[in-house]
Design a protein around this motif. Structure first.
Motif, PDB file in Angstrom:
ATOM      1  N   GLY A   1       0.779  -1.207   0.000  1.00 26.31           N
ATOM      2  CA  GLY A   1       0.000   0.000   0.000  1.00 26.31           C
ATOM      3  C   GLY A   1       0.822   1.274   0.000  1.00 26.31           C
ATOM      4  O   GLY A   1       0.273   2.366   0.088  1.00 26.31           O
ATOM      5  N   VAL A   2       2.160   1.167  -0.086  1.00 25.48           N
ATOM      6  CA  VAL A   2       3.021   2.352  -0.100  1.00 25.48           C
ATOM      7  C   VAL A   2       3.051   2.934  -1.511  1.00 25.48           C
ATOM      8  O   VAL A   2       3.235   2.205  -2.495  1.00 25.48           O
ATOM      9  CB  VAL A   2       4.443   1.998   0.359  1.00 25.48           C
ATOM     10  CG1 VAL A   2       5.346   3.223   0.284  1.00 25.48           C
ATOM     11  CG2 VAL A   2       4.419   1.432   1.764  1.00 25.48           C
ATOM     12  N   LEU A   3       2.872   4.245  -1.620  1.00 29.65           N
ATOM     13  CA  LEU A   3       2.881   4.903  -2.921  1.00 29.65           C
ATOM     14  C   LEU A   3       4.257   4.787  -3.555  1.00 29.65           C
ATOM     15  O   LEU A   3       5.265   5.184  -2.965  1.00 29.65           O
ATOM     16  CB  LEU A   3       2.492   6.375  -2.760  1.00 29.65           C
ATOM     17  CG  LEU A   3       2.463   7.217  -4.041  1.00 29.65           C
ATOM     18  CD1 LEU A   3       1.368   6.737  -4.982  1.00 29.65           C
ATOM     19  CD2 LEU A   3       2.270   8.692  -3.708  1.00 29.65           C
ATOM     20  N   ALA A   4       4.309   4.214  -4.761  1.00 24.38           N
ATOM     21  CA  ALA A   4       5.573   4.075  -5.480  1.00 24.38           C
ATOM     22  C   ALA A   4       5.868   5.315  -6.322  1.00 24.38           C
ATOM     23  O   ALA A   4       7.004   5.801  -6.350  1.00 24.38           O
ATOM     24  CB  ALA A   4       5.530   2.842  -6.375  1.00 24.38           C
ATOM     25  N   TRP A   5       4.861   5.821  -7.005  1.00 18.67           N
ATOM     26  CA  TRP A   5       5.008   7.049  -7.789  1.00 18.67           C
ATOM     27  C   TRP A   5       3.632   7.559  -8.179  1.00 18.67           C
ATOM     28  O   TRP A   5       2.641   6.840  -8.072  1.00 18.67           O
ATOM     29  CB  TRP A   5       5.872   6.849  -9.036  1.00 18.67           C
ATOM     30  CG  TRP A   5       5.492   5.715  -9.942  1.00 18.67           C
ATOM     31  CD1 TRP A   5       6.056   4.476  -9.978  1.00 18.67           C
ATOM     32  CD2 TRP A   5       4.469   5.705 -10.956  1.00 18.67           C
ATOM     33  NE1 TRP A   5       5.451   3.692 -10.930  1.00 18.67           N
ATOM     34  CE2 TRP A   5       4.479   4.422 -11.557  1.00 18.67           C
ATOM     35  CE3 TRP A   5       3.551   6.647 -11.411  1.00 18.67           C
ATOM     36  CZ2 TRP A   5       3.613   4.061 -12.570  1.00 18.67           C
ATOM     37  CZ3 TRP A   5       2.671   6.302 -12.430  1.00 18.67           C
ATOM     38  CH2 TRP A   5       2.702   5.017 -13.004  1.00 18.67           C
ATOM     39  N   GLN A   6       3.589   8.785  -8.603  1.00 18.55           N
ATOM     40  CA  GLN A   6       2.361   9.360  -9.149  1.00 18.55           C
ATOM     41  C   GLN A   6       2.719  10.305 -10.276  1.00 18.55           C
ATOM     42  O   GLN A   6       3.844  10.820 -10.324  1.00 18.55           O
ATOM     43  CB  GLN A   6       1.556  10.082  -8.070  1.00 18.55           C
ATOM     44  CG  GLN A   6       2.296  11.213  -7.398  1.00 18.55           C
ATOM     45  CD  GLN A   6       1.459  11.892  -6.322  1.00 18.55           C
ATOM     46  OE1 GLN A   6       0.245  11.972  -6.426  1.00 18.55           O
ATOM     47  NE2 GLN A   6       2.111  12.374  -5.279  1.00 18.55           N
ATOM     48  N   ASN A   7       1.794  10.499 -11.166  1.00 18.47           N
ATOM     49  CA  ASN A   7       2.061  11.358 -12.309  1.00 18.47           C
ATOM     50  C   ASN A   7       0.767  12.054 -12.708  1.00 18.47           C
ATOM     51  O   ASN A   7      -0.306  11.455 -12.671  1.00 18.47           O
ATOM     52  CB  ASN A   7       2.595  10.534 -13.484  1.00 18.47           C
ATOM     53  CG  ASN A   7       3.414  11.379 -14.446  1.00 18.47           C
ATOM     54  OD1 ASN A   7       3.305  12.596 -14.446  1.00 18.47           O
ATOM     55  ND2 ASN A   7       4.238  10.726 -15.250  1.00 18.47           N
ATOM     56  N   HIS A   8       0.882  13.301 -13.060  1.00 16.31           N
ATOM     57  CA  HIS A   8      -0.261  14.077 -13.543  1.00 16.31           C
ATOM     58  C   HIS A   8       0.083  14.590 -14.927  1.00 16.31           C
ATOM     59  O   HIS A   8       1.124  15.231 -15.118  1.00 16.31           O
ATOM     60  CB  HIS A   8      -0.553  15.255 -12.609  1.00 16.31           C
ATOM     61  CG  HIS A   8      -1.586  16.193 -13.145  1.00 16.31           C
ATOM     62  ND1 HIS A   8      -1.264  17.440 -13.627  1.00 16.31           N
ATOM     63  CD2 HIS A   8      -2.922  16.067 -13.302  1.00 16.31           C
ATOM     64  CE1 HIS A   8      -2.351  18.052 -14.046  1.00 16.31           C
ATOM     65  NE2 HIS A   8      -3.373  17.238 -13.865  1.00 16.31           N
ATOM     66  N   GLY A  54       6.038   5.259 -14.816  1.00  9.16           N
ATOM     67  CA  GLY A  54       5.069   6.312 -15.060  1.00  9.16           C
ATOM     68  C   GLY A  54       5.544   7.402 -15.990  1.00  9.16           C
ATOM     69  O   GLY A  54       4.867   8.422 -16.139  1.00  9.16           O
TER      70      GLY A  54
END
Length: 211
Positions: A1-8, A54
């Motif tokens: 459940g740990v955020l690995a990456w995010q992209n917008h 990502g």
């Protein structure tokens, strides 16, 4: 459940993601509809290809320009490395048609298919089948209501057969489609009329229930 990456990501106008596929290389392909690729601000289908971290690899749009809108609801990667998109195509002032696009691994169109009736029809899910063809589930307006439509295509995008099922008192939105162990098909989604409820319907490998 740990955020690995995010992209917008945005291309500058109304961009809407509706479906995602995990690719064979661990990356992702996102589809939906966007006004950013068209000077007349019509909606176009798109594929946004990301690597496993990502980062954008490429993006392609699929549209006909004014006065047409094209929108995708689902995407899957095919065994040849390409992609299958499904959704709708609509001319301004007219009804939606079921619309399917097949591309190669680089996003170049190999074939398209448009199928429609007397009112709004829309594809919701697409899969590659065990024989190397494809199947699509759709809301198909028949006899005064939206039925669960199932369309089988061959490798070249020709329609092999169509089938439909529905309770005449309710509309059907078939969001999910899988091929079963007996080479038939299971379709599930939302049934709406007096009340809203989930439904599941099973088709044979070659259904004989034609719309």
């Amino acid at each position: 459940g740990v955020l690995a990456w995010q992209n917008h990501m945005t291309w500058g106008d109304a961009d809407n993601a509706a479906g995602i596929a995990v690719n064979s290389d661990g990356g992702f392909a996102i589809t939906g509809y966007s006004q950013s690729f068209d000077a007349e601000y019509d909606y176009d289908m798109f594929i946004l290809r990301l690597d496993r971290f990502g980062t954008e690899a490429w993006a392609r749009s699929y549209g006909s320009g004014d006065p047409y809108d094209e929108a995708a609801n689902h995407i899957c990667q095919t065994s040849d490395g390409g992609f299958l998109l499904c959704g709708y195509r609509k001319e301004y002032g007219s009804d939606k048609d079921i619309y399917v696009v097949k591309t190669d691994a680089d996003g170049t169109v190999e074939w398209t298919s448009e199928l429609g009736g007397t009112y709004h029809d829309e594809a919701w899910s697409c899969i590659e089948t065990v024989d190397g063809g494809y199947a699509v589930s759709a809301s198909w307006y028949i006899d005064g209501n939206w039925k669960t439509g199932l369309i089988k295509y061959n490798t070249d995008g020709d329609t092999v057969w169509t089938a439909a099922w529905g309770d005449p008192a309710n509309g059907h939105t078939p969001y999910g489609l899988v091929q079963t162990a007996d080479n038939g098909y299971a379709v599930g989604g939302l049934m709406s009329g007096g009340t809203m409820s989930a439904y599941l319907v099973k088709f044979d490998a070659e259904p004989s229930i034609d719309p």
